[in-house]
Design an enzyme around this catalytic site. Structure first.
Site, PDB file in Angstrom:
ATOM      1  CB  THR A 114      10.353 -38.518  54.743  1.00 14.34           C
ATOM      2  OG1 THR A 114      10.629 -37.086  54.399  1.00 14.34           O
ATOM      3  CG2 THR A 114       9.438 -38.838  53.438  1.00 14.34           C
ATOM      4  CD  GLU A 148      11.877 -34.989  50.813  1.00 15.97           C
ATOM      5  OE1 GLU A 148      11.653 -35.167  49.855  1.00 15.97           O
ATOM      6  OE2 GLU A 148      13.235 -34.717  51.450  1.00 15.97           O
ATOM      7  CE1 TYR A 174      13.057 -41.061  50.522  1.00 12.46           C
ATOM      8  CE2 TYR A 174      12.621 -38.913  50.672  1.00 12.46           C
ATOM      9  CZ  TYR A 174      12.671 -40.118  51.232  1.00 12.46           C
ATOM     10  OH  TYR A 174      13.141 -40.056  52.675  1.00 12.46           O
TER      11      TYR A 174
HETATM   12  P1  NAD Z   1      20.523 -44.027  54.214  1.00 18.11           P
HETATM   13  O1  NAD Z   1      20.195 -44.169  52.907  1.00 18.11           O
HETATM   14  O2  NAD Z   1      21.446 -43.367  54.984  1.00 18.11           O
HETATM   15  O3  NAD Z   1      20.401 -45.654  54.697  1.00 18.11           O
HETATM   16  C1  NAD Z   1      19.144 -46.585  54.069  1.00 18.11           C
HETATM   17  C2  NAD Z   1      19.753 -48.004  54.764  1.00 18.11           C
HETATM   18  O4  NAD Z   1      18.697 -48.772  54.020  1.00 18.11           O
HETATM   19  C3  NAD Z   1      21.224 -48.138  53.895  1.00 18.11           C
HETATM   20  O5  NAD Z   1      21.895 -48.873  54.884  1.00 18.11           O
HETATM   21  C4  NAD Z   1      20.802 -49.267  52.879  1.00 18.11           C
HETATM   22  O6  NAD Z   1      21.703 -50.303  52.776  1.00 18.11           O
HETATM   23  C5  NAD Z   1      19.543 -49.963  53.559  1.00 18.11           C
HETATM   24  N1  NAD Z   1      18.739 -50.651  52.411  1.00 18.11           N
HETATM   25  C6  NAD Z   1      18.244 -50.098  51.276  1.00 18.11           C
HETATM   26  N2  NAD Z   1      17.648 -50.808  50.662  1.00 18.11           N
HETATM   27  C7  NAD Z   1      17.333 -52.008  51.344  1.00 18.11           C
HETATM   28  C8  NAD Z   1      16.590 -53.244  51.311  1.00 18.11           C
HETATM   29  N3  NAD Z   1      15.855 -53.235  50.147  1.00 18.11           N
HETATM   30  N4  NAD Z   1      16.745 -53.831  52.320  1.00 18.11           N
HETATM   31  C9  NAD Z   1      17.218 -53.856  53.248  1.00 18.11           C
HETATM   32  N5  NAD Z   1      18.052 -52.642  53.416  1.00 18.11           N
HETATM   33  C10 NAD Z   1      18.197 -51.704  52.663  1.00 18.11           C
HETATM   34  O7  NAD Z   1      19.110 -43.611  54.983  1.00 18.11           O
HETATM   35  P2  NAD Z   1      18.649 -42.656  56.144  1.00 18.11           P
HETATM   36  O8  NAD Z   1      18.885 -41.197  55.675  1.00 18.11           O
HETATM   37  O9  NAD Z   1      19.350 -43.365  57.209  1.00 18.11           O
HETATM   38  O10 NAD Z   1      17.237 -42.739  56.374  1.00 18.11           O
HETATM   39  C11 NAD Z   1      16.580 -43.945  56.925  1.00 18.11           C
HETATM   40  C12 NAD Z   1      15.094 -43.629  56.791  1.00 18.11           C
HETATM   41  O11 NAD Z   1      14.606 -42.540  57.508  1.00 18.11           O
HETATM   42  C13 NAD Z   1      14.527 -43.856  55.514  1.00 18.11           C
HETATM   43  O12 NAD Z   1      13.485 -44.546  55.468  1.00 18.11           O
HETATM   44  C14 NAD Z   1      14.344 -42.419  55.041  1.00 18.11           C
HETATM   45  O13 NAD Z   1      13.017 -42.435  54.298  1.00 18.11           O
HETATM   46  C15 NAD Z   1      13.716 -41.827  56.453  1.00 18.11           C
HETATM   47  N6  NAD Z   1      13.934 -40.425  56.812  1.00 18.11           N
HETATM   48  C16 NAD Z   1      15.396 -39.958  56.405  1.00 18.11           C
HETATM   49  C17 NAD Z   1      15.411 -38.578  56.832  1.00 18.11           C
HETATM   50  C18 NAD Z   1      16.703 -37.905  56.547  1.00 18.11           C
HETATM   51  O14 NAD Z   1      17.033 -36.658  56.785  1.00 18.11           O
HETATM   52  N7  NAD Z   1      18.033 -38.489  56.133  1.00 18.11           N
HETATM   53  C19 NAD Z   1      14.487 -37.720  57.356  1.00 18.11           C
HETATM   54  C20 NAD Z   1      13.108 -38.416  57.824  1.00 18.11           C
HETATM   55  C21 NAD Z   1      13.124 -39.874  57.344  1.00 18.11           C
HETATM   56  O1  DAU Z   2      12.928 -33.967  54.754  1.00 17.90           O
HETATM   57  C1  DAU Z   2      13.457 -35.041  55.162  1.00 17.90           C
HETATM   58  C2  DAU Z   2      14.201 -35.569  53.796  1.00 17.90           C
HETATM   59  O2  DAU Z   2      15.374 -34.799  53.901  1.00 17.90           O
HETATM   60  C3  DAU Z   2      14.482 -37.161  53.874  1.00 17.90           C
HETATM   61  O3  DAU Z   2      13.204 -37.800  53.669  1.00 17.90           O
HETATM   62  C4  DAU Z   2      15.388 -37.551  52.816  1.00 17.90           C
HETATM   63  O4  DAU Z   2      15.788 -38.796  52.944  1.00 17.90           O
HETATM   64  C5  DAU Z   2      16.644 -36.604  52.905  1.00 17.90           C
HETATM   65  O5  DAU Z   2      17.669 -37.205  52.075  1.00 17.90           O
HETATM   66  C6  DAU Z   2      16.439 -35.084  52.911  1.00 17.90           C
HETATM   67  O6  DAU Z   2      16.129 -34.689  51.681  1.00 17.90           O
HETATM   68  P1  DAU Z   2      16.320 -33.180  51.119  1.00 17.90           P
HETATM   69  O7  DAU Z   2      16.128 -33.526  49.827  1.00 17.90           O
HETATM   70  O8  DAU Z   2      15.813 -32.384  51.795  1.00 17.90           O
HETATM   71  O9  DAU Z   2      17.811 -33.479  51.477  1.00 17.90           O
HETATM   72  P2  DAU Z   2      19.321 -32.995  50.619  1.00 17.90           P
HETATM   73  O10 DAU Z   2      20.331 -32.999  51.734  1.00 17.90           O
HETATM   74  O11 DAU Z   2      19.280 -33.723  49.434  1.00 17.90           O
HETATM   75  O12 DAU Z   2      19.038 -31.472  50.360  1.00 17.90           O
HETATM   76  C7  DAU Z   2      18.781 -30.416  51.355  1.00 17.90           C
HETATM   77  C8  DAU Z   2      18.440 -29.102  50.863  1.00 17.90           C
HETATM   78  O13 DAU Z   2      19.801 -28.865  49.896  1.00 17.90           O
HETATM   79  C9  DAU Z   2      17.595 -29.435  49.533  1.00 17.90           C
HETATM   80  O14 DAU Z   2      16.791 -28.085  49.399  1.00 17.90           O
HETATM   81  C10 DAU Z   2      18.401 -29.568  48.264  1.00 17.90           C
HETATM   82  C11 DAU Z   2      19.492 -28.687  48.681  1.00 17.90           C
HETATM   83  N1  DAU Z   2      20.724 -29.393  47.953  1.00 17.90           N
HETATM   84  C12 DAU Z   2      21.299 -30.300  48.097  1.00 17.90           C
HETATM   85  C13 DAU Z   2      22.487 -30.954  47.633  1.00 17.90           C
HETATM   86  C14 DAU Z   2      22.942 -32.418  47.786  1.00 17.90           C
HETATM   87  C15 DAU Z   2      21.713 -28.116  47.498  1.00 17.90           C
HETATM   88  O15 DAU Z   2      21.436 -26.974  47.454  1.00 17.90           O
HETATM   89  N2  DAU Z   2      22.913 -28.889  46.880  1.00 17.90           N
HETATM   90  C16 DAU Z   2      23.373 -30.118  47.168  1.00 17.90           C
HETATM   91  O16 DAU Z   2      24.518 -30.292  46.513  1.00 17.90           O
END
Ligand code: NAD
Ligand code: DAU
Length: 361
Positions: free
Chosen positions: A141, A143, A167
């Site tokens: 990520t 972050e 995180y």
């Molecule tokens: P998510 O929370 O939707 O999915 C995570 C998945 O991992 C789930 O299916 C969960 O059951 C599985 N999991 C959790 N712990 C586990 C374990 N110990 N062993 C096996 N499986 C396990 O997450 P996401 O948003 O799909 O993110 C996927 C990856 O991408 C993560 O590594 C996250 O850090 C990274 N990422 C997410 C974002 C975002 O915006 N969502 C952005 C950049 C990077």
């Molecule tokens: O930047 C990549 C990351 O983006 C990933 O690594 C993380 O897994 C993913 O969860 C996401 O993190 P953020 O904290 O940026 O995403 P989130 O959707 O939780 O929040 C986006 C922004 O919105 C953040 O500034 C917090 C704000 N927010 C979030 C929620 C859930 C609100 O204002 N209200 C809310 O209820």
């Protein structure tokens, strides 16, 4: 596994029942680019229903299990002899990491270490071409780079790590371990650092799906702090394509930033969702923007993320395809068209989380 396409590689995908992992698995299977062993612990965030369209596809196997379970991972590696591992598995929600950091260390740090260690034993036993072609791709990520001021340049691959939430610290730690396995053991690793994803199948604890569903149900739309925090948004399938490209063409040991070139304040995102819903699903007498409610800020809330993704463009020819306007409208339409999926994930455990995170705000 189906033996009719022997030339297709086999990937062990971890976390492939979560949001991004499942989108990646669906894409790989729809285009028949790879056979997939999908190892997922099926936490609250993992949902086999997301993979339902694969039916009984013989080239996709979902295995419930933990990346930290070395015995199980070793067994899967031995049995399926994958050509690559793509590690999505993680605890991924910042707010949950603030309330309960331990889970994040266990899966994101200890789990990734176990996965690396087991993979190393497998990789060291490979020979010839199979060993030469093997890849371990770690999905991370933006972050990990910390927080930017409004005028700071975007994060580059050489921006120093400065994680601010539990995180982010756990992801930074896993990135360092992956890097160490390249430098110490020569393991063929790649790391991607991506910005905020959005799109179909995202669990409604994250901003965009939470706002869509609350707005549909006429509930308050919680905006943390002053709503001026900035995130860079990328449509999930663009991220999946970038991962596939890095896996096939990336330079070993390198990291690649992936982003949408699309910075928005949170309040803009929330207002835009309200406008799209008022157009696609109007409710008489309701202007959804009136539901916007400013609530207590997230602890340690990073102000701004921005990604410089010139390296992956220059070296591998990747650019995001989806614009925020079309991507967001598509996403809203998807949530409107899939009430069964939404209903299934908004279970009892989901309600507990909502009360815990928003109850006292
Ligand atoms: P998510 O929370 O939707 O999915 C995570 C998945 O991992 C789930 O299916 C969960 O059951 C599985 N999991 C959790 N712990 C586990 C374990 N110990 N062993 C096996 N499986 C396990 O997450 P996401 O948003 O799909 O993110 C996927 C990856 O991408 C993560 O590594 C996250 O850090 C990274 N990422 C997410 C974002 C975002 O915006 N969502 C952005 C950049 C990077
Ligand atoms: O930047 C990549 C990351 O983006 C990933 O690594 C993380 O897994 C993913 O969860 C996401 O993190 P953020 O904290 O940026 O995403 P989130 O959707 O939780 O929040 C986006 C922004 O919105 C953040 O500034 C917090 C704000 N927010 C979030 C929620 C859930 C609100 O204002 N209200 C809310 O209820």
């Amino acid at each position: 596994m189906n033996e009719t396409h022997p030339s297709i590689p086999v990937y062990l995908v971890t976390g492939g029942a979560g949001f991004i992992g499942a989108n990646f698995v669906l894409r790989m299977r729809q285009s028949n680019q790879a056979k997939i062993i999908n190892l997922d612990k099926l936490t609250y965030a993992g949902n086999p229903q997301t993979l339902a369209s694969l039916g009984d596809d013989p080239d996709h196997q979902l295995v419930r299990g933990d990346i930290g379970n070395s015995e199980l991972v070793a067994h899967l590696l031995d049995k399926y002899q994958p050509d690559a591992i793509v590690n999505f598995a993680a605890e991924s929600h910042v707010d949950r990491s603030i309330l309960n950091p331990g889970e994040f260390i266990q899966t994101n740090v200890v789990g990734t270490l176990n996965l690396l260690q087991t993979t190393r034993a497998y990789w060291e036993r490979l020979t010839g071409d199979k060993k030469e072609r093997f890849r371990f791709l770690h999905v991370s990520t933006d972050e990990v780079y910390g927080s930017l001021s409004p005028t700071d340049p975007a994060f580059r691959e050489d921006t120093p790590y400065a994680p601010n939430s539990p995180y982010a610290a756990s992801k930074a730690s896993s990135d360092h371990l992956v890097r160490a396995y390249f430098h110490t053991y020569g393991m063929p690793v790649l790391t991607t650092n991506c910005s905020n994803n959005y799109g179909p199948y995202q669990f409604p604890e994250k901003l965009i799906p939470l706002i869509i569903l609350n707005a549909l149900q006429g509930k308050p739309l919680p905006v943390y702090g002053d709503g001026q925090n900035v995130r860079d948004w990328l449509y999930v399938t663009d991220h999946c394509d970038a991962i596939a490209l890095v896996l096939n063409k990336g330079k070993l040991g390198e990291t690649y930033n992936i982003g949408g070139i699309n910075e928005k304040t949170n309040i803009t995102v929330v207002q835009t969702i309200c406008e799209i819903l008022d157009k696609l699903s109007p409710k008489e007498g309701l202007d959804r923007k009136s539901l916007i409610t400013y609530v207590t800020d997230r602890l340690g809330h990073d102000r701004r993320y921005a990604i410089d993704c010139n390296k992956i463009d220059r070296e591998l020819g990747w650019k995001p395809k989806e614009s925020f306007e079309t991507g967001l409208e598509q996403t809203v339409k998807w949530y409107l068209a899939n009430p069964e999926w939404v209903e299934a994930v908004q279970s009892g455990a989901y309600q507990t989380w909502i009360n815990q995170n928003y109850g006292d705000r």
